[in-house]
Design an enzyme around this catalytic site. Structure first.
Site, mmCIF file in Angstrom:
data_model
loop_
_atom_site.group_PDB
_atom_site.id
_atom_site.type_symbol
_atom_site.label_atom_id
_atom_site.label_comp_id
_atom_site.label_asym_id
_atom_site.label_seq_id
_atom_site.Cartn_x
_atom_site.Cartn_y
_atom_site.Cartn_z
ATOM 1 N N ARG A 87 11.830 54.251 47.367
ATOM 2 C CA ARG A 87 13.235 54.434 47.168
ATOM 3 C C ARG A 87 13.698 52.940 46.518
ATOM 4 O O ARG A 87 13.222 52.082 46.861
ATOM 5 C CB ARG A 87 13.741 54.551 48.629
ATOM 6 C CG ARG A 87 13.331 55.737 49.313
ATOM 7 C CD ARG A 87 14.136 55.670 50.857
ATOM 8 N NE ARG A 87 13.531 56.701 51.779
ATOM 9 C CZ ARG A 87 13.951 57.865 51.905
ATOM 10 N NH1 ARG A 87 15.110 58.449 51.301
ATOM 11 N NH2 ARG A 87 13.396 58.601 52.963
ATOM 12 N N GLY A 96 23.183 57.749 45.673
ATOM 13 C CA GLY A 96 22.777 59.008 44.562
ATOM 14 C C GLY A 96 22.593 58.585 43.118
ATOM 15 O O GLY A 96 22.273 59.308 42.308
ATOM 16 N N MET A 98 20.403 55.912 41.803
ATOM 17 C CA MET A 98 19.232 56.065 41.437
ATOM 18 C C MET A 98 17.827 56.867 42.060
ATOM 19 O O MET A 98 18.613 57.770 42.833
ATOM 20 C CB MET A 98 18.955 54.219 41.577
ATOM 21 C CG MET A 98 19.572 53.433 40.624
ATOM 22 S SD MET A 98 19.134 51.708 41.239
ATOM 23 C CE MET A 98 19.851 51.646 42.665
ATOM 24 N N ARG A 550 70.551 41.446 50.338
ATOM 25 C CA ARG A 550 71.333 41.693 48.978
ATOM 26 C C ARG A 550 72.892 42.371 49.415
ATOM 27 O O ARG A 550 72.837 43.468 49.854
ATOM 28 C CB ARG A 550 70.415 42.775 48.111
ATOM 29 C CG ARG A 550 69.390 42.237 47.759
ATOM 30 C CD ARG A 550 68.303 43.292 47.082
ATOM 31 N NE ARG A 550 67.333 43.080 46.262
ATOM 32 C CZ ARG A 550 66.168 43.299 46.573
ATOM 33 N NH1 ARG A 550 65.952 43.826 47.647
ATOM 34 N NH2 ARG A 550 65.212 42.848 45.611
ATOM 35 N N ARG A 606 72.438 36.670 50.199
ATOM 36 C CA ARG A 606 72.723 36.334 48.820
ATOM 37 C C ARG A 606 73.994 36.849 48.298
ATOM 38 O O ARG A 606 74.478 38.158 48.343
ATOM 39 C CB ARG A 606 71.546 37.080 48.159
ATOM 40 C CG ARG A 606 71.722 36.841 46.706
ATOM 41 C CD ARG A 606 70.575 37.276 45.689
ATOM 42 N NE ARG A 606 70.903 38.635 45.618
ATOM 43 C CZ ARG A 606 70.225 39.445 44.692
ATOM 44 N NH1 ARG A 606 68.980 39.155 44.647
ATOM 45 N NH2 ARG A 606 70.391 41.063 44.680
ATOM 46 N N GLU A 742 65.144 32.310 39.721
ATOM 47 C CA GLU A 742 64.671 33.718 39.184
ATOM 48 C C GLU A 742 64.948 33.596 37.636
ATOM 49 O O GLU A 742 64.727 34.751 37.079
ATOM 50 C CB GLU A 742 65.245 34.862 39.792
ATOM 51 C CG GLU A 742 66.742 34.731 39.942
ATOM 52 C CD GLU A 742 67.340 35.905 40.871
ATOM 53 O OE1 GLU A 742 66.878 36.905 40.909
ATOM 54 O OE2 GLU A 742 68.549 36.023 41.032
ATOM 55 N N SER A 761 64.486 29.860 46.766
ATOM 56 C CA SER A 761 64.262 31.249 46.979
ATOM 57 C C SER A 761 63.457 31.714 45.809
ATOM 58 O O SER A 761 64.260 32.034 44.984
ATOM 59 C CB SER A 761 64.875 31.924 47.940
ATOM 60 O OG SER A 761 63.969 33.200 48.255
ATOM 61 N N GLY A 763 63.107 34.282 43.265
ATOM 62 C CA GLY A 763 63.186 35.843 43.031
ATOM 63 C C GLY A 763 62.249 36.437 41.777
ATOM 64 O O GLY A 763 62.356 36.289 40.644
ATOM 65 N N THR A 764 61.020 36.900 42.490
ATOM 66 C CA THR A 764 59.838 36.732 41.438
ATOM 67 C C THR A 764 59.948 38.146 40.509
ATOM 68 O O THR A 764 59.420 38.265 39.599
ATOM 69 C CB THR A 764 58.752 36.868 41.964
ATOM 70 O OG1 THR A 764 58.634 37.550 43.294
ATOM 71 C CG2 THR A 764 58.269 35.556 42.485
ATOM 72 N N ASN A 765 61.153 39.133 41.047
ATOM 73 C CA ASN A 765 61.150 40.310 40.182
ATOM 74 C C ASN A 765 62.007 39.759 38.769
ATOM 75 O O ASN A 765 61.422 40.231 37.612
ATOM 76 C CB ASN A 765 62.221 41.249 40.815
ATOM 77 C CG ASN A 765 61.633 41.734 42.280
ATOM 78 O OD1 ASN A 765 60.528 41.748 42.523
ATOM 79 N ND2 ASN A 765 62.664 42.125 43.253
ATOM 80 N N ASP A 766 63.111 39.042 38.980
ATOM 81 C CA ASP A 766 63.744 38.558 37.839
ATOM 82 C C ASP A 766 62.828 37.546 37.041
ATOM 83 O O ASP A 766 62.987 37.466 35.875
ATOM 84 C CB ASP A 766 64.932 37.968 38.030
ATOM 85 C CG ASP A 766 65.961 39.214 38.196
ATOM 86 O OD1 ASP A 766 66.208 40.182 37.163
ATOM 87 O OD2 ASP A 766 66.916 39.287 39.009
ATOM 88 N N CYS A 829 61.419 35.797 47.801
ATOM 89 C CA CYS A 829 61.859 37.173 48.270
ATOM 90 C C CYS A 829 61.860 38.305 47.201
ATOM 91 O O CYS A 829 62.565 39.199 47.379
ATOM 92 C CB CYS A 829 63.375 36.975 48.582
ATOM 93 S SG CYS A 829 64.578 36.507 47.176
HETATM 94 C C1 PEP Z 1 64.352 39.098 42.618
HETATM 95 O O1 PEP Z 1 64.861 39.093 41.248
HETATM 96 O O2 PEP Z 1 62.890 38.772 42.532
HETATM 97 C C2 PEP Z 1 65.195 39.402 43.671
HETATM 98 C C3 PEP Z 1 64.808 39.180 44.851
HETATM 99 O O3 PEP Z 1 66.502 39.784 43.580
HETATM 100 P P1 PEP Z 1 66.813 41.268 42.809
HETATM 101 O O4 PEP Z 1 65.639 42.025 42.949
HETATM 102 O O5 PEP Z 1 67.991 41.676 43.746
HETATM 103 O O6 PEP Z 1 67.298 41.143 41.374
HETATM 104 MG MG MG Z 2 66.926 38.954 41.133
#
Ligand code: PEP
Ligand code: MG
Length: 878
Positions: A87, A96, A98, A550, A606, A742, A761, A763-766, A829
């Site tokens: 084997r 399954g 080989m 928010r 915020r 951000e 803080s 704001g990693t989205n922006d 955040c």
């Molecule tokens: C961001 O930008 O990461 C954030 C937390 O703010 P929002 O999503 O409300 O723009």
């Molecule tokens: Mg933002």
């Protein structure tokens, strides 16, 4: 290497199967004798371009001699022939993919003497035909379908449905026919010399490491091509040798619930392959003969105390004697993973730290939401982005007003091309939301996650009809208003009809595990919450604070939205102030409730970051409305009001609203907005203090800052408003004023901003949006999938933080900020606060806390503990 000679348990050298066999042998478990050809041999085989390494076959012969001594049988002997299995066994399981050959050592002579000596000649001939079939196919390259055809013909002729119904004579003749197939197809005879069989089988297994199936599998699971497979050669034991025999699979604990009780399946009078193939239905462990069952209990205990994890093991009973054939760590459900980890720590088998490390944070997702029954087999009709986890079913409703009306009486799914704050009432009334457009941080996604409702967004595979009465899928299926659909926000799948679901399983073990994780982690875990209910939920899930409240989301309620609109529409400060202060009582009561829910804990409020386009009607909608009004001869004054609104909407319209007049820019233009909000915040804090209630630690945060000058000005506005409230109240309440980081420029000038700001803080989205220059609302469904497919990006940077780009800005801002203020508190955040991989990065970057949606708090607690454990390990090893 004989099983009993190998030392040190090296999975990479012995392969997974070989490793398990060697360990089990050393534990004194009943492993049929055998030996392992290591992965080194496989590597040499490929290094020499498919040539068997010199001396290998001589080595094998000496090991066979040892096996003969150990078993008292002879390979190729007529009296007591030694039969072997060959084997494959790679370091990582490749089920399954080989090849395997069983019953080696049988030939025309040994089969005859075995059959006449055996009480069960049927089984002997069946074993022979299996060997010719497998060997012919795997080692000699014959076409497998020819064998199946012959078997089918014989079954038909004999009038039976399964091979087990064929007589010994019939099986003998099947074996003869199989040999003729081999000769006809390969031009060579099936080898009668057992050593030739063995050598060809070993080579076939080595070759199978690089068959197409195996290569594809490795590519998919990112398994390195140069690991090689081991080859395990082992004495055969027969589970199909009569009624006192059988084969089974055992789990040392229940893999579905985690219960500490031997669990498994057993098939009497069958070989292991038959159990896996699922042709016959196995029986449960409770039906296994009591003597064997007792022995299996002992095996299970020994395996667990050695491997210190739940084991999935294979066993065979041959004429009443038990053999163990394989063991590995068992796969398990999320519920079982938590229970097993906590129980094992409790039993002293593993340390509490290890119990935390054993459970993948993402696994908890399945425990916190209602989800599709894993056994359901429904096929999705469309797929979008998995924006908010959990599953929901209901009747399709396209219109928000209608959703708000009918949602009270029945379960509905709101289906929109995208959502805006106007849709909140529809969202509240529905079980879940499906949108055609928008990304992971779109309005629908963020709001649904906050509410804990399932959401599938950016589902470009559906097309909503312009009259909004049905949608069409890619395959042309029409789903009409009132039809039932199921959405799975965990996978992004959409189904027609109602798919079976299962409830979340919250358990006491999960609380224990999370408490242990809390003791390990260094990173704080806070939550994003905009309502008192969300704050309470966040606290219940273990959040240590609110990292992002928010305030624009607080205006979503149907009775507040018109006021916000009027405020935006206002053309002068006086009118604006009038509308603004209508919002004051709402803000005040919300802050009171949120501060009360979080008593004693920090709450970061915020100030308004109003994406104007989300809060205003579109000019297209207004034009259509005007047309309708004119046709219906509505009074001129009403028409004028809409015309006025249209003019203002056009005036306010922006080409890039996400880069436009939003965040602190709006407040620099209209400072009265932040003034009103600050007054409401401070008033709430003062009132609670005066009532003797424990308020929250108030932290006021300014969004979208790009320049220290913006912060300086707005801090002045906020401080003046706050001090005014305090002075009037005759009391003091501590508060801080900090900033979001951000925009790339805020990160680049962090040192300057830190001089003025009490906290940061991220704001990693922006920050992701502005660092990449990717619109967070559009990209996910459009080009990110292509980027991932091409390997340009490993995954969406909105899902897991881009550590080399955005991450570099984060690290730099933390360092420069703390050079100015040593104790500067720094959190994050953005949505990344709930992603385990990002959490590991933020922990390494030295942040104080992550803040994520309430439902991800348990995941973040566990992920933060994993990050701390990983750092501890690196510290020890470097
Ligand atoms: C961001 O930008 O990461 C954030 C937390 O703010 P929002 O999503 O409300 O723009
Ligand atoms: Mg933002």
């Amino acid at each position: 290497m004989l099983f009993q000679e190998a030392r040190g348990g090296d999975k990479f050298l012995l392969g997974g199967k070989g490793y398990g066999l060697v360990e089990m042998t050393s534990l004194g478990l009943p492993v049929p004798p055998g030996f392992v050809i290591t992965t080194e041999v496989c590597k040499q085989y490929y290094a020499e371009k498919g040539k068997v390494p010199k001396g290998l076959f001589e080595d094998i012969r000496s090991k066979i001699a040892a096996l003969e001594r150990q078993t008292g049988k002879r390979f190729g002997g007529e009296e007591k022939p030694l039969l072997l299995s060959v084997r494959s066994g790679a370091p990582f399981s490749m089920p399954g993919m080989m090849d395997t050959i069983l019953n080696l050592g049988l030939n025309d002579r040994t089969v005859k003497s075995l059959a006449s000596a055996s009480k069960n000649p049927r089984f002997v001939y069946d074993s022979y035909r299996r060997l010719v079939q497998m060997f012919g196919k795997v080692a000699m390259g014959a076409d497998g379908s020819a064998f199946e055809k012959i078997l089918e013909e014989r079954r038909k002729k004999a009038g039976v449905t399964a091979d087990i119904g064929l007589s010994p004579e019939e099986l003998q003749s099947v074996a003869e026919a199989f040999k003729r197939v081999v000769k006809a197809q390969t031009g060579r005879d099936f080898p009668q010399d057992p050593f030739v069989q063995l050598e060809m089988a070993v080579e076939a297994v080595l070759r199978s490491w690089n068959n197409n199936r195996a290569k594809e599998y490795r590519k998919f699971y990112h398994i390195a091509d140069d690991l090689g497979t081991a080859v395990n050669i082992q004495t055969m034991v027969f589970g199909n040798s009569g009624e006192k025999s059988g084969s089974g699979v055992g789990f040392t604990r229940n893999p579905s619930t985690g219960e500490n009780k031997l669990f498994g399946e057993y098939l009497p009078n069958a070989q292991g392959e038959d159990v896996v193939a699922g042709v016959r239905t196995p029986v449960g462990m409770d039906k296994v003969e009591p003597g064997i069952r007792k022995q299996l209990e002992v095996v299970a205990t020994k395996l667990e105390s050695h491997f210190k994890d739940m084991q999935d093991f294979e066993f065979t009973v041959e004429d009443g004697t038990l053999y163990t054939l394989q063991t590995r760590n068992g796969k398990r459900t999320a519920q079982a993973a938590v229970k097993i980890a906590v129980d094992m720590a409790d039993e002293g088998l593993i340390s509490p730290e290890e119990s935390v490390a054993r459970v993948e944070p993402e696994m908890l997702e399945a425990l916190l939401h209602r989800r599709l029954d894993p056994a359901a087999t429904d096929k999705p009709i469309a797929k979008g982005l998995d924006a908010s986890p959990g599953a929901a079913a209901g009747e399709v409703v396209f219109d928000t007003e209608e959703a708000a009306k009918v949602g009270a009486g029945k379960r509905i799914i709101l289906v929109r091309s995208e959502t805006t704050p106007e849709d909140i009432k529809g969202l509240i009334a529905s079980q879940g939301v499906l949108t055609q457009r928008g990304g992971m941080t779109s309005h629908a996604a963020v709001v649904a996650r906050g509410m804990g409702k399932p959401a599938v967004v950016g589902c470009s595979e559906i097309e909503i009809a312009s009259d909004g009465d049905y949608f069409t899928t890619k395959s042309g299926q029409k789903i009409r208003k009132g039809d039932t659909i199921t959405i799975d926000g965990t996978t992004g799948n959409v189904y027609s009809g109602e798919v079976r679901m299962v409830d979340p399983e919250a358990s006491k073990e999960l609380s224990v595990l999370l408490k242990t994780a809390d003791g390990i982690r260094k990173l704080g875990v806070w939550a994003n919450a905009d309502t008192p209910e969300a704050a309470t939920r966040a606290r219940d899930f273990g959040a240590e604070g609110i990292g992002l409240c928010r305030t624009e989301r607080m205006f979503n309620a149907p009775n507040r939205l018109p006021i916000v609109r009027e405020m935006i529409m206002s053309r002068d400060e006086e009118t604006r102030r009038k509308h603004l202060y209508k919002l004051f009582p709402f803000q005040l009561s919300d802050f009171r409730a949120i501060f009360t829910a979080m008593s004693g804990k920090p709450v970061v409020v915020r100030l308004l970051d109003l994406p104007l386009h989300e809060f205003l009607p579109t000019s297209e909608d207004l034009i259509i409305e005007l047309q309708g009004m004119r046709e219906k001869h509505v009074p001129a004054s009403e028409i004028e009001a809409i015309e006025e609104m249209l003019a203002r909407v056009r005036q306010l319209s922006e080409h890039n609203p996400m880069l436009g007049h939003r965040g602190c820019r709006l407040a620099v233009t209209y400072p009265e907005i932040y003034e009103m909000q600050t007054k409401a915040i401070m008033q709430a804090a003062v009132e609670l203090k005066k009532e003797g209630k424990k308020g929250a630690l108030v932290k006021i945060m300014i969004p979208l800052v790009a320049d220290a000058g913006e912060f300086r000005f707005l801090r002045g506005v906020i401080t003046a408003a706050a001090e005014g409230v305090l002075k009037e109240s005759g009391t003091t309440v501590a508060y801080q004023v900090g900033t979001m980081i951000e925009t790339p420029r805020a990160a680049l000038t962090a040192a300057e901003i830190a001089k003025l700001s009490d906290f940061f803080s991220f704001g990693t989205n922006d920050l992701t949006q502005t660092t990449f220059g990717f619109s967070r609302d559009d990209v996910e469904a459009k080009f990110i999938p292509r980027y991932i497919q091409m390997g340009i990006l490993p995954q969406s940077p909105f899902d897991s933080v881009d550590t080399s780009g955005v991450g570099k800005l984060v690290k730099m801002a933390v360092r420069e900020g703390r050079e100015v203020k040593q104790e500067l508190e720094v959190g994050i955040c953005g949505e990344h606060g709930g992603d385990p991989k990002s959490i590991a990065f933020f922990s390494e970057a030295g942040l104080n806390y992550v803040s994520c949606s309430a439902f991800r708090v348990p995941i973040a607690r566990l992920a933060a503990a994993h990050a701390a454990l990983a750092r501890k390990t690196t510290a020890v090893t470097t």
